[in-house]
Scaffold this active site. Structure first.
Site, PDB file in Angstrom:
ATOM      1  N   MET A 492      18.135  91.253 154.047  1.00 45.72           N
ATOM      2  CA  MET A 492      16.725  91.014 153.766  1.00 45.72           C
ATOM      3  C   MET A 492      16.431  90.240 152.478  1.00 45.72           C
ATOM      4  O   MET A 492      15.359  90.365 151.903  1.00 45.72           O
ATOM      5  CB  MET A 492      15.933  92.328 153.751  1.00 45.72           C
ATOM      6  CG  MET A 492      15.827  93.007 155.090  1.00 45.72           C
ATOM      7  SD  MET A 492      15.237  91.951 156.413  1.00 45.72           S
ATOM      8  CE  MET A 492      13.495  91.910 156.080  1.00 45.72           C
ATOM      9  N   GLU A 905      19.737  81.765 166.118  1.00 45.20           N
ATOM     10  CA  GLU A 905      20.993  81.346 166.723  1.00 45.20           C
ATOM     11  C   GLU A 905      21.472  82.382 167.712  1.00 45.20           C
ATOM     12  O   GLU A 905      22.215  83.266 167.379  1.00 45.20           O
ATOM     13  CB  GLU A 905      22.080  81.175 165.658  1.00 45.20           C
ATOM     14  CG  GLU A 905      23.449  81.054 166.305  1.00 45.20           C
ATOM     15  CD  GLU A 905      24.503  80.486 165.401  1.00 45.20           C
ATOM     16  OE1 GLU A 905      24.471  80.806 164.219  1.00 45.20           O
ATOM     17  OE2 GLU A 905      25.331  79.726 165.904  1.00 45.20           O
TER      18      GLU A 905
END
Lengths: 1510, 482
Positions: A492, A905
């Site tokens: 994060m 992705e």
């Protein structure tokens, strides 16, 4: 010549270039004009590897280097009539474009020539025709003259001319600084001449009329086509240089330049004698990396080394243990490693001294280089095959340069020598091996015994305080490293203030950020390709690079740069005459203020210099003697001050430097010290702390103290390798001193004095604040009136603590945002945004210091929120990193408001492409193309509004990723075209983007596959990102995304989260300024992301130049994320960043929340627009004039910042400052567009079969891609029935032949192909074989290029011939048969079947977690070439294996008529025994699990299996 | 205790169930005034601590806990058996964990990120276990300041705010005199909270430590009566008011004058005195024994009345609340991590009580003593301005039998006793002391500070500790002139 004023953040030092490069030589010892013609044809056919600039006719540069055209000169220049070839030298010179300058420069030349004992024979104006030049090139063109020089008092030699050239250059630089930018000597030689300019390939012969003259003859020519990121005038940067032409990029340039400078006191040579001073500086300031390389190369050459020898010194091949090479050769490289560091980076270099021509590749082999030898006596080496039309029957040999290998052509004998032959002569010219054995000093027992004295707990605490340690650092870095020997991982991103914005005292390390490779050169995978990496280095006094003496290597050889206290003792007590150590204390009086600190640094520098004079060869900079009255100077500052002082004095290479510091804890600290000149580091306090931690039971009972320390050192080693590899650097020797960092918040004074060459663009702290921070730390260790040291602070950089570092995402902002979106309350949102926008009290970000110049208008005059929505995007978070529920909620929300969501992705389930009954859609608008290419099929790409090439991500730029097998469930495996349970690895680089021209290729491929979608490129903010963006713009990208360093992530090393990359404010401003200055801004859109949280953030982003805005973390927060920072552990209790079904059940986010968030953001933006008096965002873009600095935000540190460079405002820009035009996508250069689409129209629409033949050339790129896009759009994943469209091609195919080729399309190529064949193959079939009439053995000749089948998902490929490096990299489903492959075959493969009927290169199957390869291995040596980390090698015994293999080889034979296949099939029973099956362990397990499941689940299957087996 | 380190399983939050310390069997516990909690096992506490996820943003510490206890950090220490280190860390932020560990509504557990989809960590239990481990092992010793500053501070009121401030100020080296008008120090801790929630020896144990550290505690002295504020102003360098918010809200309706109707505070104070062994005169005695008891007001004080009445042997106990019954689960308007609006059942409620909501008391009926209560049902509706207003539901009037009525309807403001009225201390709109910070700070009068409920209005013990600490460091800085 026109001078341009550059905007402040655009620094041309960061311009990059790469290109097409090559040479042609006659092997018949015959000079001819044909060579010139051929080389011009070759450059022309490499045009697509270069670019045009802001105007369509200005090239980035092109040129050729060839033999001095003696015949031509003596005919045209009367004075030369009686001269023979060796009697004169010629200089090709660019003069500034005005009379006065020409005269003055000529005067200088004449004077210098005379002084140097030579004389001028003649001066000739080179005739040019600028009719076809573009405006930019024309405006900046120089006057070009040739100056002919002959002997006078002194004899004429090449070296004489070299010295003369340097004298002239230095004289101009010192006396006519104004001209020095434009005065340039292209070449000055008896043997060669360079014609080059800021030209397009086609313009070379037009511009230089000479070149058409048949009297211009040569036995060889070097040629070069440049692709640069800039478009500003740069005639002199065109290549070739005087000796070399280079395709690639030198990553370690800064270190190489500094080292070269520090050698100047050491280098001596009989050749130069006393005159050596004249050539200094060896590296001419202001040159590109290639120019600098040329400078160093010429020194070595004139110093008496051959071309080959010089190249071996500068670009040594890897010689680690894993390389199978002769001991003498290894010794040669090791010997030279002690005096010369590699010039590291991707490189294909061609070089010549006028007689010999060499070509070589860097150790990674990251640039393509193909050669062809003809029967009629020519050799052609170039970035691509097919640049010159050669009849098949004339081809004698086809090959490629391999990583680290060399090829050399002697033009006098006509002999071509290959690597072994070239090098064995050199490596045996001296007894290097014996020299090493005799002189090398090794630290035996390094890191074996630990006898670390325990430190008193209180004293240890004092030390930790004095050096700024925190509990968090100990817990998250030290303890974690001691436990698992890995760099600690987090998630994060980062949301704490920059060091200079933090009110808490910071260690000096924190003011620096790591740079990383993006686009212009690839990062390396330090794990799977670690055979090229090395942490070995030498410590001691360096030898003279121009001589070879056995004592050069009388230095201490370190296997890695981390020393224990014991190691250090051993060095000090060694008594070796070559290791004379001197300890220098870097502690000063505890009360020292800024002035005293400055003075102390000066004294330190002098002391260091003195110590060297005393004959010491190792300096130990130590802060171990801190005490109650003495505090340490930040080790980095002390080190770099000394390092730079010694460089300036020219004696840095006289000693090694060891830093012994208590400040050093984590990888970044080590990297910084090495990067600023340390040779080795002893982190003594870290070791002491580990002892204490062990004692206290903070380290698990299962781990002994020895193991803990070992683990810590290993973790740091791994961390260092990763840091190096992020920048694409392979060895610590060239990283050392390379300064691959940017400072943020450090004053110009400190930088210029102690960190010269480091970017620091917003000013910042000086001596005063550095000393205050040091004093604060010292005070905590030794408080006044108190016996005990203060307890350690928590720190709170990664985990929030109330008294720790402040965070943008803190409990209050998170709670408010949750509440606002759930209750759909704009009022609560405003409470939230107030917490973030008003930073006067808590300064989180650079933009927190801004305020606006307001001139309000009524809000109803401002464009509606609906207009603004279109500018919003969500970040690339893959399905896999976040849960299906979260991923789909975001997509639905963004489709509802008309914004862009991003697949990330990981592919996307085709089911999501359909619209839902209620009108919602889960189809992500942006389809990301990242390095793993997971699920990137023609269908995926066809269903997108934007195709995004992810070069880097904010949290870990330059690194790859990994989705552990445990997280790969069935759904994820399906969308990623893989097998459940199989680990999926994303490599650090895109294996089809090693340089700037490669990205242009990928952009072209993507434009072809989906002609509707825009293509974007995602970059991460760092110094120089603007020039990369310019390169991307020139590569025809429609949009560029600048990410801040603070972006979130699922998992990343903590070091990268905190220390890599910079805030977007800087990167965006630089991008805007650079694009405008280069006349590119109007052609490309700019998006920004990285902790955008409020409408105000967006408004500032717009002012700094972005027209679109990405949000990621904030979107997750709206869906319930509360920053547990557990994404990497799969335990997200909010069901967001997890695949655990128990957790996903709890997901409570809703698309409505996301919609509310964007609604609020847009509403807030409108309010700001009204206040600013601006009616739309478009009007706001680039309006930095509306920003002021809020003086209320000044605190003791932030007040030192200077934002003038960021807020630079161009009043009269020459182009629009936002995107107003479309890119020319150059689709008309596509064969599909001009020819094929028409022909297959019916076949696509009606599924009728069609087959035909067409000729093909290397300029035809991405053939078949557009057809595939069209088919996928209509038929989706299924494509057409097999062989519906069959096309036969004759000739040499360009790059990306058959990229994304769909099912139903079959390509047959009789000829050769370049790189990226079958990229993303989506079900199509490709057959390649050499021309039938070619008289070569396919298996021994390179028929196809590098990086084939990259990211292929399905389909079949049959190639009769050999391939280059990285065959079938990241293949996840295609079946292929090939006859020979280069290094790194089947790397990162996750599925599919590859059959290799011949030898492989090294590192086969590295990172291969799935799929199967069968390798024909009659010598049974394959295991020495294979990377066995993830795979088992097993014999082919199973019947099913045998059948598969036979079937594939039979097909191969049918399609290609391969002799090799026939040979194998004819003796099948014997042949089959010689095959080895490469079976990934993960895959094996996964398959058996699947099989077990099937058996368990269904009796039916069991029966069928028995039947078929029976 | 042995220092054992084993990395914990990160899935413990999932695999180990939340298991708070058990309460004693209802039948047994209502027979005495002893703590309702059972003994706890350290091993279970350790396991419970291991459920902590060590969040990136620990809402327990950063949002829930007013004093920002380092919850994730001591959770980990507890799991690793480092009780003493945990204790040190706990004491850094909390002066009286043994009190909050028993009576705090645990805002931390509300804000625990596991409280969203799982069950929160039993933070309050862990806190209690840590501090009791400390007392048991003798780790909690007087912290006597090495250097005295020579500054004198008078603290008025020995509730949690006054105690916390006194402890901190004394440790900073100042000389602190704590004045208490009651017989013993502790304020509402002692006289407001029943023993079954907080046995009084726990307060004494801590007071003992404070006295040994040098805090002078003067009880039975009412400032403004027994000693003048002017005197204190002359003698002390700073004066701190921590006098609480003790003016109760009364119910001035027909029949209020009848006997048998008491304010909850009167009742609880007397009951606490009785339990501590003080004999109450018969004419002043308030007892629930054999009576139908009605508690008006649905808050914590009301619940304490319920538990006390049950222990005194009430015939029946009812508790009425005028507001609607809160939802069983977290209400929409109080999303996580806020302290949830939801139905809360205290241990007292478990012991037998009829709870009703939406009841408005109309009048008391009786002959000298209260016998019945007349009440009506109400509803809450949104009026045209969007405000929630109460409406009587016609025809719902009913009578309820009650011989003892306890008014637990909260407090309005701090008591306006002499020291307030005569000292010219400025009050805020609510009638509490006005200071320059929320909840604590300087008053308008030189040298006089105030903190806690007397400034903020009625609140929790933990907030009182927080403001006590804040004001202590403010006074310290002021006195040192930083």
């Amino acid at each position: 010549m026109q001078k341009c004023i550059l905007p402040p953040l655009y620094d041309r030092n960061y311009d990059h270039d790469a290109c097409g490069v090559g040479f042609i030589a006659s092997l018949n010892r015959e000079a001819s004009h044909k060579i010139i013609e051929m080389s011009l044809e070759a450059v022309l056919n490499l045009t697509h590897r270069g670019t045009v600039g802001g105007d369509a006719n200005t090239g980035d540069g092109a040129g050729i280097l060839f033999e001095k055209p003696h015949e031509f000169f003596i005919k045209n220049i009367i004075e030369l009539k009686s001269f023979s070839f060796d009697d004169y030298g010629v200089a090709q010179v660019f003069f500034p474009n005005n009379e006065k300058a020409v005269t003055e420069c000529l005067n200088v030349i004449e004077k210098c020539v005379k002084e140097e004992g030579l004389s001028i024979v003649s001066i000739r104006s080179v005739p040019t025709n600028d009719a076809t030049l573009g405006m930019l090139a024309k405006k900046s063109q120089p006057i070009i003259k040739q100056i002919f020089v002959t002997k006078d008092k002194k004899p004429l030699t090449e070296t004489r001319l070299y010295i003369l050239r340097r004298v002239i250059e230095n004289t101009i630089l010192n006396n006519y600084k104004d001209y020095s930018e434009d005065f340039y000597i292209c070449s000055f030689s008896i043997n060669t001449i360079v014609y080059k300019g800021m030209l397009l390939a086609s313009q070379i012969p037009e511009y230089f009329i000479d070149l058409k003259d048949p009297l211009i003859k040569s036995k060889f020519a070097l040629f070069h086509q440049r692709y640069s990121t800039n478009t500003l005038p740069a005639w002199r940067l065109a290549q070739p240089f005087r000796y070399i032409a280079h395709n690639g990029e030198i990553n370690t340039l800064r270190g190489n330049i500094n080292k070269m400078k520090s050698r100047e006191k050491i280098i001596k040579s009989d050749v130069f004698g006393d005159e050596i001073e004249k050539i200094f500086p060896v590296i001419i300031p202001g040159g590109s990396d290639s120019a600098c390389f040329d400078n160093c190369f010429e020194l070595l050459l004139h110093g008496g080394r051959s071309c080959e020898h010089s190249l071996m010194m500068m670009i040594p091949e890897a010689f680690g243990k894993k390389y199978y090479m002769s001991e003498d050769r290894r010794a040669f490289y090791e010997y030279y490693s002690s005096i010369m560091e590699p010039w590291d980076g991707p490189a294909a270099i061609v070089a010549t001294d006028g007689k010999t021509i060499c070509g070589t590749l860097d150790r990674n082999g990251l640039r393509p280089s193909r050669y062809l030898i003809t029967k009629d006596g020519f050799i052609i080496l170039a970035s691509e095959i097919g640049v010159i039309d050669i009849k098949p029957e004339n081809i004698k040999q086809l090959g490629r340069l391999q990583p680290g290998k060399m090829l050399s052509v002697n033009t006098e004998t006509g002999k071509v020598s290959f690597d072994n032959e070239v090098k064995s002569n050199i490596i045996r010219s001296k007894p290097y091996r014996r020299w090493l054995e005799k002189n090398r000093i090794e630290l035996t027992g390094l890191t074996t015994i630990y006898d670390i004295e325990k430190m008193d707990e209180k004293e240890l605490l004092r030390g930790q305080q004095v050096f700024g340690w925190t509990k968090e650092m100990i817990k998250m870095h030290v303890v974690s490293m001691c436990h698992d020997g890995q760099e600690p991982v987090g998630s994060m991103g980062i949301d704490v203030p920059l060091a200079v914005l933090s009110e808490k005292p910071q260690v000096f390390f924190n003011y620096f950020k790591q740079l990383f490779a993006q686009v212009t050169n690839p990062p390396i995978n330090p794990y799977r390709e670690n055979l090229v990496m090395s942490l070995m280095s030498w410590l001691g006094k360096k030898g003279n690079i121009l001589t070879e003496e056995e004592t050069h290597c009388a230095q201490l050889k370190l296997t890695h740069p981390i020393l224990t206290e014991e190691d250090l003792q051993r060095i000090i007590k060694s008594n070796n005459p070559y290791l004379k150590t001197k300890r220098i204390s870097i502690c000063i009086d505890k009360g020292a203020d800024g002035k005293k600190l400055e003075k102390s640094l000066e004294e330190l520098c002098n002391k260091a210099e003195e110590s060297i004079k005393e004959g010491n060869t190792i300096l130990i900079l130590s802060d171990k003697d801190y005490d109650k009255n003495r505090m340490p100077i930040p080790s980095l500052l002390a080190l770099s001050a000394i390092h730079h002082h010694l460089i300036r004095k020219g004696n840095r290479e006289m000693c090694g430097i060891i830093v012994e510091s208590g400040e050093v804890i984590e990888t970044m600290h080590f990297a910084l010290l090495l990067g600023y000149g340390a040779n080795a580091i002893c982190p003594y306090l870290a070791f002491k702390s580990i002892v204490q931690l062990k004692e206290n039971g903070d380290i698990s009972n299962d781990i002994t103290l020895e193991e803990a320390i070992e683990n810590y050192i290993n973790a740091i080693k791994k961390g260092l390798l990763k840091t190096l590899s992020k920048m694409g650097i392979s060895t610590i020797r060239s990283y050392q001193g390379a300064q691959i960092f940017e400072a943020i918040g450090v004053s110009e004074e400190i930088i210029n004095k102690h960190f010269e060459g480091t970017a620091s663009r917003i000013g910042g702290i000086g001596y005063d604040i550095i000393s205050i921070e040091a004093r604060e730390r010292h005070k905590k260790g030794y408080p006044e009136h108190k016996e005990e040291p203060e307890p350690l602070d928590y720190g709170g950089v990664f985990h929030y603590r109330k008294d720790g570092e402040i965070h943008l995402w803190n409990p209050f902002t998170i709670a408010k945002l949750h509440e606002a979106v759930k209750k759909d309350s704009y009022q609560i949102f405003k409470e939230y945004s107030k917490l973030i926008n008003e930073q006067q009290k808590n300064l989180y970000t650079l933009r927190g210091m801004f305020k606006f110049k307001e001139s309000p208008i009524p809000i109803d005059e401002v464009e509606p929120v609906e207009n603004i929505y279109k500018r919003f995007a969500t970040g690339a978070m893959s399905f896999g990193s976040i849960s299906k529920e979260a991923h789909e909620s975001i997509a639905i929300a963004m489709n509802r408001i008309g914004g862009f969501s991003n697949t990330g992705e990981g592919g996307e389930d085709p089911e999501r492409f359909k619209v839902l009954p209620n009108g919602d859609s889960k189809c992500s608008a942006i389809k990301q193309v990242a390095s793993g290419r997971f699920g990137v099929t023609a269908n995926y790409l066809a269903n997108a509004r934007e195709l995004q090439i992810k070069i880097a991500q904010g949290a870990k730029p330059g690194e790859g990723g990994q989705l552990p097998g445990a997280k790969v469930d069935e759904v994820i495996a399906k969308t990623r075209f893989s097998t459940p349970g199989v680990t999926l690895i994303s490599p650090p680089p895109h294996h089809d983007i090693y340089s700037i021209e490669d990205i242009a290729q990928l952009i072209f491929d993507l434009h072809c596959v989906n002609t509707e979608a825009r293509v974007s490129v995602k970059l991460v903010s760092e110094v120089g990102v603007g020039t990369v963006a310019a390169g991307v713009a020139k590569g025809k990208s429609d949009m560029v995304l600048i990410s801040g360093y603070d972006g979130g992530t699922g998992a990343s090393p903590l070091t990268s989260i905190q220390h890599a990359g910079i805030p977007w404010e800087l990167g965006l401003a630089e991008t805007q300024q650079t694009l405008v200055a280069n006349h590119l801004r109007d052609k490309i859109r700019v998006q920004v992301d990285g902790k955008l949280m409020t409408g105000r953030d967006v408004v500032i982003a717009a002012m700094l130049g972005a027209e679109e805005y990405g949000f990621a973390t904030s979107v997750l927060i709206t869906l319930g994320c509360c920053m547990l920072r557990k994404c990497h552990l799969n335990t997200c209790t909010m069901g967001i960043a997890t695949q655990d079904i128990d957790m996903r059940r709890h997901f409570s986010g809703k698309p409505e929340y996301v919609v509310n968030f964007f609604k609020f953001i847009a509403m807030e933006i409108r309010e700001y627009l009204a206040r600013l008096g601006v009616r739309s965002i478009d009007e706001l873009i680039g309006r930095t004039d509306l920003i002021e600095i809020d003086e209320n935000s000044y605190h003791w540190k932030s007040k030192t910042l200077d934002f003038s460079k960021i807020l630079y405002y161009e009043k009269n820009p020459e182009v629009d400052v936002r995107c107003t035009k479309n890119q020319d996508r150059m689709l008309e250069t596509s064969l599909d567009y001009t020819l094929l689409l028409d022909k297959v129209k019916d076949a696509i629409e009606k599924k009728t079969k069609i087959s035909f033949e067409v000729p093909i050339r290397n300029i035809h790129r991405a053939v078949g891609t557009m057809i595939s896009g069209k088919i996928a759009k209509i038929y989706g994943e299924n494509g057409l029935p097999e062989d519906t469209i069959k096309i036969k091609f004759n000739g040499t195919a360009g790059q990306s032949f058959g990229a994304f080729l769909c099912k139903g399309v079959t390509f047959e190529l009789e000829g050769y192909a370049n790189d990226y064949l079958g990229k993303g193959l989506s079900g199509g079939k490709i057959i390649v074989y050499p021309p039938k009439n070619a008289d070569i053995e396919p298996g021994d000749n390179i028929v196809v290029g590098n990086t084939l089948l990259y990211g292929a998902t399905r389909g079949e490929v049959y190639i009769s011939g050999a391939a280059g490096e990285r065959f079938a990299v990241r293949n996840s489903g295609a079946k292929a048969v090939i006859e020979r492959v280069g290094d790194h075959g089947c790397e990162y493969m996750t599925g599919g079947i590859v059959v290799v009927l011949g030898p492989t290169g090294r590192n086969f199957a590295a990172g291969m977690s799935g799929g199967i390869a069968y390798v024909y291995d009659p010598d049974q040596l394959f295991d020495t070439y294979c990377n066995l980390e993830l795979v088992d090698l097993v014999p082919v015994v199973e019947e099913s294996d045998k059948n598969t293999l036979k079937e594939m080889i039979t097909k191969h034979y049918e399609y290609t008529k391969s002799e090799k296949a026939k040979h194998i099939l004819d003796r099948w029973d014997i042949s089959i025994e010689k095959f080895v099956k490469v079976f990934p362990l993960d895959y094996k397990l996964a398959l058996s699990r699947i099989k077990a499941n099937e058996i368990a689940n269904s009796d039916q299957i069991q029966v069928t299996e028995e039947v078929s087996n029976g | 205790m042995a220092k054992v380190f084993k990395p914990k399983n990160i899935n413990n939050f999932k695999t180990i169930k939340r298991s708070p310390i058990k309460y004693r069997n209802v039948e047994k516990r209502i027979k005495d005034y002893k703590d309702v909690m059972e003994e706890w096992g350290l091993e279970e506490i350790r396991l419970q601590a291991s459920r902590c996820q060590n969040c990136g943003v620990p809402f327990c510490h950063g949002y829930g806990c007013p004093i920002s206890n380092y919850i994730p950090d001591w959770n980990e220490l507890v799991y690793n058996g480092k009780w003493q280190e945990a204790l040190e860390l706990l004491h850094k932020t909390n002066n009286f964990p043994e009190i909050t560990g028993r009576v705090c509504p645990a805002l931390c557990e509300e804000a625990c990120t596991l409280n969203m989809n799982f069950e929160s960590v039993t933070i309050r239990n862990i806190e209690l276990a840590i501090v009791e481990e400390g007392f048991k092992n003798g780790w909690i010793k007087p912290v006597i300041p090495k250097v005295r500053t020579g500054k004198k501070i008078a603290v008025i009121g020995s509730g949690p705010a006054g105690l916390a401030a006194s402890m901190d100020l004394n440790r900073m080296g100042h000389s602190v005199t704590l004045f208490e008008r009651d017989k013993k120090a502790g304020g509402f801790l002692r006289y407001g909270i029943p023993d079954f929630k907080l046995e009084k020896w726990i307060i004494d144990r801590r007071l003992q430590q404070m006295i040994m550290e040098g805090v002078e505690i003067k009880t039975d002295i009412t400032v403004g009566k027994d000693i003048s504020l002017q005197y204190l102003q002359k003698e002390y360098d700073a004066i701190l008011f921590t006098i609480g918010c003790r003016e109760p809200r009364d119910l001035r309706i027909e029949g209020r004058e009848l006997e048998g109707i008491y304010l909850a505070t009167e009742y609880l104070k007397q009951s606490n005195e009785k339990v501590s062994g003080i004999k109450i005169d018969d004419d002043k005695l308030i007892t629930a024994k054999g009576k139908n008891v009605l508690v008006i007001g649905g808050g914590d004080t009301g619940a304490d009345c319920v538990g006390t009445a049950i222990r005194e042997g009430a015939l029946s106990v009812s508790q009425w609340e005028i507001l609607p019954k809160p939802p069983e689960k977290r209400a929409f308007e109080t999303p996580w991590p806020m302290f949830a609006k939801k139905l809360r059942t205290s241990t007292s409620h478990e012991e037998g009580c009829d709870r009703r909501w939406l009841i408005s008391t109309k009048k008391f009926i009786g002959n000298k003593r209260v016998e019945k209560v007349v009440a009506e049902e109400v509803e809450w509706v949104v009026d045209e301005t969007g405000k929630l207003v109460m409406k009587i539901k016609e025809g719902t009037e009913f009578e309820h039998k009650a011989e003892l009525v306890l008014l637990a309807m909260g407090f309005v403001h701090t008591e306006h006793s002499n020291i307030i009225t005569e000292s010219n201390i400025e009050l805020d709109k609510m009638g509490n002391i006005k200071t320059d910070n929320y909840g604590y700070g300087r008053t308008n009068v030189q040298k006089i500070y105030a903190a806690g409920d007397s400034v903020r209005g009625p609140s929790l013990v933990v907030w009182a500790i927080h403001y006590g600490k804040m004001v202590a460091s403010l006074i310290d800085r002021d006195l040192k002139g930083i």
